[in-house]
Motif scaffolding. Structure first.
Motif, PDB file in Angstrom:
ATOM      1  N   LYS A 135      68.805   5.686  46.197  1.00  0.00           N
ATOM      2  CA  LYS A 135      70.236   5.951  46.034  1.00  0.00           C
ATOM      3  C   LYS A 135      70.866   5.005  45.010  1.00  0.00           C
ATOM      4  O   LYS A 135      71.699   5.422  44.205  1.00  0.00           O
ATOM      5  CB  LYS A 135      70.955   5.853  47.378  1.00  0.00           C
ATOM      6  N   VAL A 136      70.477   3.750  45.027  1.00  0.00           N
ATOM      7  CA  VAL A 136      71.006   2.779  44.061  1.00  0.00           C
ATOM      8  C   VAL A 136      70.575   3.171  42.649  1.00  0.00           C
ATOM      9  O   VAL A 136      71.376   3.150  41.708  1.00  0.00           O
ATOM     10  CB  VAL A 136      70.548   1.347  44.404  1.00  0.00           C
ATOM     11  N   ILE A 137      69.310   3.542  42.509  1.00  0.00           N
ATOM     12  CA  ILE A 137      68.806   3.958  41.195  1.00  0.00           C
ATOM     13  C   ILE A 137      69.551   5.189  40.701  1.00  0.00           C
ATOM     14  O   ILE A 137      69.904   5.278  39.518  1.00  0.00           O
ATOM     15  CB  ILE A 137      67.279   4.182  41.255  1.00  0.00           C
ATOM     16  N   SER A 138      69.833   6.137  41.597  1.00  0.00           N
ATOM     17  CA  SER A 138      70.563   7.338  41.171  1.00  0.00           C
ATOM     18  C   SER A 138      71.942   6.975  40.634  1.00  0.00           C
ATOM     19  O   SER A 138      72.408   7.552  39.648  1.00  0.00           O
ATOM     20  CB  SER A 138      70.674   8.358  42.304  1.00  0.00           C
ATOM     21  N   LYS A 139      72.594   6.004  41.246  1.00  0.00           N
ATOM     22  CA  LYS A 139      73.908   5.551  40.750  1.00  0.00           C
ATOM     23  C   LYS A 139      73.769   4.897  39.379  1.00  0.00           C
ATOM     24  O   LYS A 139      74.589   5.117  38.493  1.00  0.00           O
ATOM     25  CB  LYS A 139      74.545   4.570  41.734  1.00  0.00           C
ATOM     26  N   ALA A 140      72.728   4.107  39.205  1.00  0.00           N
ATOM     27  CA  ALA A 140      72.515   3.422  37.927  1.00  0.00           C
ATOM     28  C   ALA A 140      72.221   4.411  36.801  1.00  0.00           C
ATOM     29  O   ALA A 140      72.544   4.155  35.641  1.00  0.00           O
ATOM     30  CB  ALA A 140      71.369   2.423  38.054  1.00  0.00           C
ATOM     31  N   LEU A 141      71.627   5.543  37.138  1.00  0.00           N
ATOM     32  CA  LEU A 141      71.225   6.510  36.113  1.00  0.00           C
ATOM     33  C   LEU A 141      72.300   7.550  35.808  1.00  0.00           C
ATOM     34  O   LEU A 141      72.101   8.400  34.935  1.00  0.00           O
ATOM     35  CB  LEU A 141      69.918   7.190  36.515  1.00  0.00           C
ATOM     36  N   MET A 142      73.426   7.460  36.493  1.00  0.00           N
ATOM     37  CA  MET A 142      74.531   8.384  36.213  1.00  0.00           C
ATOM     38  C   MET A 142      75.144   8.056  34.853  1.00  0.00           C
ATOM     39  O   MET A 142      74.994   6.943  34.347  1.00  0.00           O
ATOM     40  CB  MET A 142      75.588   8.295  37.318  1.00  0.00           C
ATOM     41  N   GLY A 143      75.815   9.030  34.273  1.00  0.00           N
ATOM     42  CA  GLY A 143      76.539   8.785  33.033  1.00  0.00           C
ATOM     43  C   GLY A 143      75.653   8.657  31.803  1.00  0.00           C
ATOM     44  O   GLY A 143      75.944   7.862  30.916  1.00  0.00           O
ATOM     45  N   GLY A 144      74.582   9.424  31.748  1.00  0.00           N
ATOM     46  CA  GLY A 144      73.751   9.451  30.553  1.00  0.00           C
ATOM     47  C   GLY A 144      72.557   8.513  30.535  1.00  0.00           C
ATOM     48  O   GLY A 144      71.841   8.446  29.544  1.00  0.00           O
ATOM     49  N   TRP A 145      72.336   7.788  31.600  1.00  0.00           N
ATOM     50  CA  TRP A 145      71.203   6.861  31.641  1.00  0.00           C
ATOM     51  C   TRP A 145      69.894   7.530  32.060  1.00  0.00           C
ATOM     52  O   TRP A 145      68.817   7.039  31.750  1.00  0.00           O
ATOM     53  CB  TRP A 145      71.520   5.705  32.585  1.00  0.00           C
ATOM     54  N   SER A 146      69.977   8.649  32.757  1.00  0.00           N
ATOM     55  CA  SER A 146      68.769   9.259  33.344  1.00  0.00           C
ATOM     56  C   SER A 146      67.784   9.768  32.299  1.00  0.00           C
ATOM     57  O   SER A 146      66.584   9.816  32.565  1.00  0.00           O
ATOM     58  CB  SER A 146      69.153  10.387  34.292  1.00  0.00           C
TER      59      SER A 146
ATOM     60  N   ILE B 281      66.763  -0.913  31.111  1.00  0.00           N
ATOM     61  CA  ILE B 281      66.609   0.291  30.294  1.00  0.00           C
ATOM     62  C   ILE B 281      66.967  -0.021  28.845  1.00  0.00           C
ATOM     63  O   ILE B 281      66.247   0.367  27.914  1.00  0.00           O
ATOM     64  CB  ILE B 281      67.467   1.442  30.848  1.00  0.00           C
ATOM     65  N   THR B 282      68.055  -0.730  28.645  1.00  0.00           N
ATOM     66  CA  THR B 282      68.477  -1.114  27.296  1.00  0.00           C
ATOM     67  C   THR B 282      67.395  -1.947  26.604  1.00  0.00           C
ATOM     68  O   THR B 282      67.180  -1.822  25.404  1.00  0.00           O
ATOM     69  CB  THR B 282      69.800  -1.920  27.358  1.00  0.00           C
ATOM     70  N   GLU B 283      66.693  -2.764  27.374  1.00  0.00           N
ATOM     71  CA  GLU B 283      65.641  -3.619  26.820  1.00  0.00           C
ATOM     72  C   GLU B 283      64.311  -2.892  26.649  1.00  0.00           C
ATOM     73  O   GLU B 283      63.343  -3.484  26.198  1.00  0.00           O
ATOM     74  CB  GLU B 283      65.459  -4.865  27.688  1.00  0.00           C
ATOM     75  N   GLY B 284      64.258  -1.623  27.028  1.00  0.00           N
ATOM     76  CA  GLY B 284      63.086  -0.821  26.704  1.00  0.00           C
ATOM     77  C   GLY B 284      62.139  -0.442  27.817  1.00  0.00           C
ATOM     78  O   GLY B 284      61.064   0.096  27.541  1.00  0.00           O
ATOM     79  N   ILE B 285      62.484  -0.700  29.085  1.00  0.00           N
ATOM     80  CA  ILE B 285      61.558  -0.234  30.124  1.00  0.00           C
ATOM     81  C   ILE B 285      61.470   1.287  30.060  1.00  0.00           C
ATOM     82  O   ILE B 285      62.426   1.964  29.675  1.00  0.00           O
ATOM     83  CB  ILE B 285      61.941  -0.700  31.546  1.00  0.00           C
ATOM     84  N   GLU B 286      60.330   1.813  30.408  1.00  0.00           N
ATOM     85  CA  GLU B 286      60.116   3.255  30.346  1.00  0.00           C
ATOM     86  C   GLU B 286      60.075   3.897  31.725  1.00  0.00           C
ATOM     87  O   GLU B 286      60.306   5.093  31.856  1.00  0.00           O
ATOM     88  CB  GLU B 286      58.817   3.560  29.608  1.00  0.00           C
ATOM     89  N   TYR B 287      59.738   3.111  32.752  1.00  0.00           N
ATOM     90  CA  TYR B 287      59.588   3.631  34.102  1.00  0.00           C
ATOM     91  C   TYR B 287      60.347   2.758  35.091  1.00  0.00           C
ATOM     92  O   TYR B 287      60.388   1.542  34.944  1.00  0.00           O
ATOM     93  CB  TYR B 287      58.113   3.640  34.531  1.00  0.00           C
ATOM     94  N   ILE B 288      60.892   3.403  36.118  1.00  0.00           N
ATOM     95  CA  ILE B 288      61.446   2.700  37.272  1.00  0.00           C
ATOM     96  C   ILE B 288      60.638   3.167  38.474  1.00  0.00           C
ATOM     97  O   ILE B 288      60.524   4.370  38.722  1.00  0.00           O
ATOM     98  CB  ILE B 288      62.939   3.019  37.479  1.00  0.00           C
ATOM     99  N   ASP B 289      60.084   2.214  39.194  1.00  0.00           N
ATOM    100  CA  ASP B 289      59.265   2.523  40.360  1.00  0.00           C
ATOM    101  C   ASP B 289      60.078   2.304  41.625  1.00  0.00           C
ATOM    102  O   ASP B 289      60.724   1.267  41.779  1.00  0.00           O
ATOM    103  CB  ASP B 289      58.037   1.615  40.368  1.00  0.00           C
ATOM    104  N   THR B 290      60.046   3.274  42.514  1.00  0.00           N
ATOM    105  CA  THR B 290      60.784   3.174  43.769  1.00  0.00           C
ATOM    106  C   THR B 290      60.039   3.955  44.845  1.00  0.00           C
ATOM    107  O   THR B 290      58.960   4.477  44.623  1.00  0.00           O
ATOM    108  CB  THR B 290      62.239   3.692  43.583  1.00  0.00           C
ATOM    109  N   ALA B 291      60.652   4.041  45.994  1.00  0.00           N
ATOM    110  CA  ALA B 291      60.109   4.839  47.098  1.00  0.00           C
ATOM    111  C   ALA B 291      61.186   4.990  48.155  1.00  0.00           C
ATOM    112  O   ALA B 291      62.033   4.103  48.315  1.00  0.00           O
ATOM    113  CB  ALA B 291      58.871   4.181  47.708  1.00  0.00           C
ATOM    114  N   ALA B 292      61.126   6.088  48.866  1.00  0.00           N
ATOM    115  CA  ALA B 292      62.074   6.300  49.961  1.00  0.00           C
ATOM    116  C   ALA B 292      61.941   5.184  51.009  1.00  0.00           C
ATOM    117  O   ALA B 292      62.914   4.805  51.651  1.00  0.00           O
ATOM    118  CB  ALA B 292      61.844   7.662  50.599  1.00  0.00           C
ATOM    119  N   ALA B 293      60.743   4.636  51.121  1.00  0.00           N
ATOM    120  CA  ALA B 293      60.502   3.582  52.105  1.00  0.00           C
ATOM    121  C   ALA B 293      61.109   2.244  51.694  1.00  0.00           C
ATOM    122  O   ALA B 293      61.108   1.304  52.482  1.00  0.00           O
ATOM    123  CB  ALA B 293      58.995   3.420  52.331  1.00  0.00           C
TER     124      ALA B 293
END
Length: 181
Positions: free
Chosen positions: A27-38, A9-21
């Motif tokens: 869940k890992v992505i949600s943790k990474a986006l906590m604290g103002g990253w989302s 994110i710091t390096e400029g990505i705009e999208y994170i691709d994931t899936a429940a599958a």
């Protein structure tokens, strides 16, 4: 994982691709986006990759509930109340009007911003382009893959008529193009 996501994110990505599958990735992505990253990135997730047997036995309200349940599970996993983009995991699911209708309802309710689809072939891309609700298409693309050459003009023509984002995935052919093996 959290450090890698935040660095990306710091390096400029705009999208994170994931899936429940994809195991516990949401869940890992949600943790990474906590604290103002989302607010610095958009998350794309996918509907469950419904099995053919499930689709054959579920019709009407049951199929609509399967779509809504998949959406809700992703919201719980990602700790959000709406999704930036919800994609069909398989392009063949575009052939199920109830799935498309439920996605359209979720969008009309303001629960998803964009509807997308992941395609595997030019034939699936043509199917996706016929559906005007689709605004994001993922396709595998790399320097060795010539299947898409004839579709470039079709995509350009479609983009003149509506907003459409194409995301290339597997650009390094699952790592094989940068491997010494």
């Amino acid at each position: 994982s959290i450090s890698i996501i935040r660095n990306a994110i710091t390096e400029g990505i705009e999208y994170i691709d994931t899936a429940a599958a994809y195991g516990s990735s949401e869940k890992v992505i949600s943790k990474a986006l906590m604290g103002g990253w989302s607010n610095r990135v958009k998350v794309i997730t996918k509907l469950s990759p419904f099995r053919e047997e499930e689709l054959k036995v579920n019709h009407g309200a049951s199929l609509s509930l399967m779509v809504r349940n998949s959406f809700l599970q992703s919201c719980v996993n990602l700790r959000v109340d709406h999704l930036d983009t919800l994609m069909l995991h398989r392009a063949e699911h575009l052939n199920y009007p109830l799935i498309c209708s439920e996605l359209r309802k979720l969008k009309e309710e303001g629960l998803i911003n964009d509807i997308g689809v992941s395609v595997q072939s030019p034939k699936e891309l043509r199917l996706a382009l016929q559906n005007k609700d689709i605004s994001i298409i993922q396709l595998p693309y790399n320097i060795l893959d010539y299947r898409w050459e004839n579709m470039v003009s079709v995509i350009k023509q479609e983009r003149e008529q509506r907003e459409l984002i194409i995301h290339a995935r597997s650009a390094l052919l699952q790592g094989l193009l940068c491997s010494d093996d």
